[in-house]
Scaffold this motif. Structure first.
Motif, PDB file in Angstrom:
ATOM      1  N   UNK A 103       0.834  -1.205   0.000  1.00 10.14           N
ATOM      2  CA  UNK A 103       0.000   0.000   0.000  1.00 10.14           C
ATOM      3  C   UNK A 103       0.867   1.252   0.000  1.00 10.14           C
ATOM      4  N   UNK A 104       2.000   1.227   0.654  1.00  8.92           N
ATOM      5  CA  UNK A 104       2.864   2.409   0.681  1.00  8.92           C
ATOM      6  C   UNK A 104       3.613   2.590  -0.645  1.00  8.92           C
ATOM      7  N   UNK A 105       3.766   1.523  -1.425  1.00 11.33           N
ATOM      8  CA  UNK A 105       4.479   1.607  -2.705  1.00 11.33           C
ATOM      9  C   UNK A 105       3.541   1.975  -3.852  1.00 11.33           C
ATOM     10  N   UNK A 106       2.264   1.712  -3.725  1.00 11.73           N
ATOM     11  CA  UNK A 106       1.301   1.925  -4.817  1.00 11.73           C
ATOM     12  C   UNK A 106       1.319   3.355  -5.355  1.00 11.73           C
ATOM     13  N   UNK A 107       1.332   4.403  -4.536  1.00  7.06           N
ATOM     14  CA  UNK A 107       1.367   5.766  -5.119  1.00  7.06           C
ATOM     15  C   UNK A 107       2.605   6.003  -5.983  1.00  7.06           C
ATOM     16  N   UNK A 108       3.735   5.484  -5.565  1.00 10.67           N
ATOM     17  CA  UNK A 108       4.963   5.643  -6.355  1.00 10.67           C
ATOM     18  C   UNK A 108       4.836   4.903  -7.676  1.00 10.67           C
ATOM     19  N   UNK A 109       4.332   3.700  -7.670  1.00 13.08           N
ATOM     20  CA  UNK A 109       4.151   2.945  -8.905  1.00 13.08           C
ATOM     21  C   UNK A 109       3.165   3.644  -9.836  1.00 13.08           C
ATOM     22  N   UNK A 110       2.095   4.160  -9.252  1.00  9.29           N
ATOM     23  CA  UNK A 110       1.107   4.873 -10.061  1.00  9.29           C
ATOM     24  C   UNK A 110       1.726   6.111 -10.703  1.00  9.29           C
ATOM     25  N   UNK A 118       5.179   7.493 -17.404  1.00 10.69           N
ATOM     26  CA  UNK A 118       5.438   6.644 -18.566  1.00 10.69           C
ATOM     27  C   UNK A 118       4.408   6.859 -19.658  1.00 10.69           C
ATOM     28  N   UNK A 119       3.149   6.967 -19.280  1.00  9.38           N
ATOM     29  CA  UNK A 119       2.088   7.191 -20.263  1.00  9.38           C
ATOM     30  C   UNK A 119       2.240   8.559 -20.919  1.00  9.38           C
ATOM     31  N   UNK A 120       2.551   9.575 -20.120  1.00  5.84           N
ATOM     32  CA  UNK A 120       2.754  10.915 -20.674  1.00  5.84           C
ATOM     33  C   UNK A 120       3.934  10.912 -21.635  1.00  5.84           C
ATOM     34  N   UNK A 121       5.035  10.273 -21.244  1.00  6.04           N
ATOM     35  CA  UNK A 121       6.215  10.207 -22.108  1.00  6.04           C
ATOM     36  C   UNK A 121       5.880   9.496 -23.426  1.00  6.04           C
ATOM     37  N   UNK A 122       5.110   8.425 -23.352  1.00  9.09           N
ATOM     38  CA  UNK A 122       4.725   7.674 -24.544  1.00  9.09           C
ATOM     39  C   UNK A 122       3.905   8.547 -25.493  1.00  9.09           C
TER      40      UNK A 122
END
Length: 67
Positions: A9-16, A22-26
């Protein structure tokens, strides 16, 4: 000691956040690639048009000489 679910749960915001970047860069990369292709195609079109006009000019000159 932390539980696995608490760590997840603490890692999810970072992954998101990484997924969003990544989507913006794409998308930005795709837009720039499309613009580049469009610019290159317009330059090729101008070159082809100029070549055709030069051929027409040369043919008209030749026709005027033969009169």
């Amino acid at each position: 000691m932390y539980r696995f679910s608490e760590v997840l749960i603490s890692i999810i915001p970072t992954l998101f956040l990484f997924l969003v970047f990544g989507a913006i860069w794409f998308v930005v990369r795709k837009v720039f690639r499309a613009l580049s292709d469009k610019i290159n195609n317009s330059e090729n079109y101008k070159e082809d048009t100029l070549r055709v006009l030069e051929e027409i000019r040369d043919e008209l000159k030749e026709l005027n000489r033969n009169k």
